[in-house]
Design a protein around this motif. Sequence first.
Motif, mmCIF file in Angstrom:
data_model
loop_
_atom_site.group_PDB
_atom_site.id
_atom_site.type_symbol
_atom_site.label_atom_id
_atom_site.label_comp_id
_atom_site.label_asym_id
_atom_site.label_seq_id
_atom_site.Cartn_x
_atom_site.Cartn_y
_atom_site.Cartn_z
ATOM 1 N N GLY A 155 -39.737 26.833 48.431
ATOM 2 C CA GLY A 155 -40.397 27.578 49.502
ATOM 3 C C GLY A 155 -40.051 27.120 50.898
ATOM 4 O O GLY A 155 -40.846 27.295 51.836
ATOM 5 N N ARG A 187 -50.848 20.466 50.634
ATOM 6 C CA ARG A 187 -51.008 19.851 49.309
ATOM 7 C C ARG A 187 -49.778 19.078 48.874
ATOM 8 O O ARG A 187 -49.798 18.395 47.845
ATOM 9 N N ARG A 192 -47.192 21.925 45.212
ATOM 10 C CA ARG A 192 -47.146 23.381 45.388
ATOM 11 C C ARG A 192 -46.144 24.004 44.429
ATOM 12 O O ARG A 192 -46.413 25.056 43.827
ATOM 13 N N TRP A 193 -44.984 23.361 44.260
ATOM 14 C CA TRP A 193 -43.958 23.891 43.356
ATOM 15 C C TRP A 193 -44.420 23.825 41.912
ATOM 16 O O TRP A 193 -44.303 24.799 41.153
ATOM 17 N N ALA A 195 -47.347 23.821 40.753
ATOM 18 C CA ALA A 195 -48.424 24.787 40.531
ATOM 19 C C ALA A 195 -47.934 26.232 40.535
ATOM 20 O O ALA A 195 -48.703 27.155 40.241
ATOM 21 N N GLY A 196 -46.666 26.434 40.875
ATOM 22 C CA GLY A 196 -46.117 27.783 40.919
ATOM 23 C C GLY A 196 -46.502 28.554 42.162
ATOM 24 O O GLY A 196 -46.421 29.786 42.173
ATOM 25 N N ASP A 197 -46.892 27.836 43.226
ATOM 26 C CA ASP A 197 -47.376 28.495 44.439
ATOM 27 C C ASP A 197 -46.367 28.513 45.574
ATOM 28 O O ASP A 197 -46.691 28.966 46.679
ATOM 29 N N ALA A 198 -45.162 27.998 45.351
ATOM 30 C CA ALA A 198 -44.170 27.991 46.428
ATOM 31 C C ALA A 198 -43.700 29.420 46.695
ATOM 32 O O ALA A 198 -43.307 30.134 45.770
ATOM 33 N N PRO A 199 -43.743 29.863 47.944
ATOM 34 C CA PRO A 199 -43.323 31.238 48.273
ATOM 35 C C PRO A 199 -41.803 31.357 48.340
ATOM 36 O O PRO A 199 -41.196 31.096 49.378
#
Length: 213
Positions: A155, A187, A192-193, A195-199
């Motif tokens: 991201g 975080r 973030r990566w 957790a699968g939340d990286a855009p």
Amino acid sequence: MILPSEPLPALQYDRVALRLVRVRDARTLQRELLANRSWLQPWEATIPGGVATFDMRVSIRRLLQQYRDGGGYPFVMEYDGEIAGQLNIWGVARGSLASATIGYWVSERFAGRGITPTAVALATDAAFEQYGLHRMEICIRPENVASLRVVQKLGFRYEGLRRRYIHIDGDWRDHYAFALTREDVPRGVLARWVAGDAPESAAMIAPGDLPHV
């Protein structure tokens, strides 16, 4: 903030680790570089008019001097305890900028195991949380699809095209610039990566900067 006069703790997540490079790593690193010439040469920095050298002892001593001078953090990347490549936080600027750049290489035999994105995430988190930096940049040749995938996964934000920016593989090459600031990842990059939340869309190249076919 960790200062160059203090020991640099190793960083680890799962099977991937980063530790400060040592002079005694020279033989292993030189062997990997020579074995991976065709794999790495298109992405290797060169000096205009200069001659490429593979004296890793000299290179490592220079990197460690930069570390002692506060200008960088040179690591080896390890996978299950085996050296897989290098990652270098370089061009450290303190004061009102508090910024640096990440560069790296990984041996072809270790490709595809998630080593590079994990190492970049670990190093960026350490830069923000331990080394007192605010901004991390990665510059990538448009042709380097594997490295572009790293910044997409993590991201990193696309910031523009730098024309004829760095001398790579014998000529001045265009590079895409990507960056993160500490506020972008409260975080942490790794968390973030994982957790699968990286855009991943953050690294999308502006249409006007895409290579013309």
